[in-house]
Scaffold this motif. Structure first.
Motif, mmCIF file in Angstrom:
data_model
loop_
_atom_site.group_PDB
_atom_site.id
_atom_site.type_symbol
_atom_site.label_atom_id
_atom_site.label_comp_id
_atom_site.label_asym_id
_atom_site.label_seq_id
_atom_site.Cartn_x
_atom_site.Cartn_y
_atom_site.Cartn_z
ATOM 1 N N ASP A 1 0.893 -1.173 0.043
ATOM 2 C CA ASP A 1 0.051 0.031 -0.100
ATOM 3 C C ASP A 1 0.913 1.242 0.007
ATOM 4 O O ASP A 1 1.916 1.195 0.824
ATOM 5 N N THR B 1 -5.028 -9.247 -0.384
ATOM 6 C CA THR B 1 -6.306 -8.750 -0.717
ATOM 7 C C THR B 1 -6.845 -7.815 0.195
ATOM 8 O O THR B 1 -6.244 -7.590 1.323
ATOM 9 N N ASP B 2 -7.655 -6.743 0.024
ATOM 10 C CA ASP B 2 -8.457 -5.813 0.882
ATOM 11 C C ASP B 2 -8.724 -6.555 2.057
ATOM 12 O O ASP B 2 -8.679 -6.129 3.388
ATOM 13 N N ARG C 1 -8.205 -1.048 6.283
ATOM 14 C CA ARG C 1 -8.294 -1.059 4.980
ATOM 15 C C ARG C 1 -7.041 -0.363 4.235
ATOM 16 O O ARG C 1 -6.777 0.509 4.695
ATOM 17 N N GLN D 1 -6.625 0.400 -3.517
ATOM 18 C CA GLN D 1 -7.381 -0.897 -3.667
ATOM 19 C C GLN D 1 -6.380 -1.993 -4.307
ATOM 20 O O GLN D 1 -5.692 -1.803 -4.986
ATOM 21 N N HIS D 2 -6.851 -2.963 -3.980
ATOM 22 C CA HIS D 2 -6.229 -4.205 -4.216
ATOM 23 C C HIS D 2 -5.788 -4.435 -5.736
ATOM 24 O O HIS D 2 -4.766 -4.604 -6.226
ATOM 25 N N LYS D 3 -6.780 -4.341 -6.696
ATOM 26 C CA LYS D 3 -6.768 -4.409 -8.108
ATOM 27 C C LYS D 3 -5.610 -3.293 -8.515
ATOM 28 O O LYS D 3 -4.746 -3.609 -9.625
ATOM 29 N N GLU D 4 -5.548 -2.063 -7.910
ATOM 30 C CA GLU D 4 -4.572 -1.178 -8.389
ATOM 31 C C GLU D 4 -3.310 -1.402 -7.897
ATOM 32 O O GLU D 4 -2.187 -1.268 -8.465
ATOM 33 N N ARG D 5 -3.135 -1.890 -6.499
ATOM 34 C CA ARG D 5 -1.781 -2.459 -5.953
ATOM 35 C C ARG D 5 -1.185 -3.676 -6.885
ATOM 36 O O ARG D 5 -0.048 -3.479 -7.134
#
Length: 138
Positions: free
Chosen positions: A14, A40-41, A51, A55-59
């Motif tokens: 993150d 994952t988040d 949190r 977001q997970h997808k962006e990481r």
């Protein structure tokens, strides 16, 4: 030739910073192919009780864009032995801030039994996602 063929490391990643980059670079220096698990988040919420900012997808996209990374997978649980059963890596890279932690002592014992090494890489002092968040609040 590098000492290991297939390496694995994990993290939340993150607010990506130079400490993250250092771990990935040092890991790739020691293995031919580096797989990175991105938490994952939901997993982060479960064990850190917060949190991630990103977001997970962006990481995942950020980690996929790092030249030291060959493959990115979602880390949905913290069970490193299950990850090994799926990915069959021969070395796992961990920040040395985890060395001696009871969780990683157990992981190290499990993985050593199947011939997997754990390599503790130097933690980059003075930088973390928490420190970055605190600086943003100023």
């Amino acid at each position: 030739m590098k000492p290991y063929k297939l390496g694995y490391t994990t993290g939340v990643f993150d607010l990506f910073h130079v400490g993250h980059l250092n771990i990935l670079r040092r890991a790739k220096e020691q293995c031919e192919f580096l797989i990175v698990g991105v938490s994952t988040d939901e997993l982060v919420q479960d064990y850190k009780n917060k949190r991630p900012v990103i977001q997970h997808k962006e990481r995942i996209e950020i980690i996929e864009g790092i030249k030291y990374v060959d493959k990115v997978v979602s880390q949905t649980n913290r069970n490193k032995f299950l990850a090994w059963e799926e990915l069959k890596f021969d070395v796992m890279f961990v920040g040395d801030d985890w060395k001696g932690d009871s969780l990683f002592n157990e992981v190290e014992n499990q993985l050593n039994k199947v011939g997997v090494d754990i390599v503790y890489l130097p933690y980059t002092k003075g930088v973390s996602s928490t420190i970055v968040k605190d600086k943003i609040k100023i």
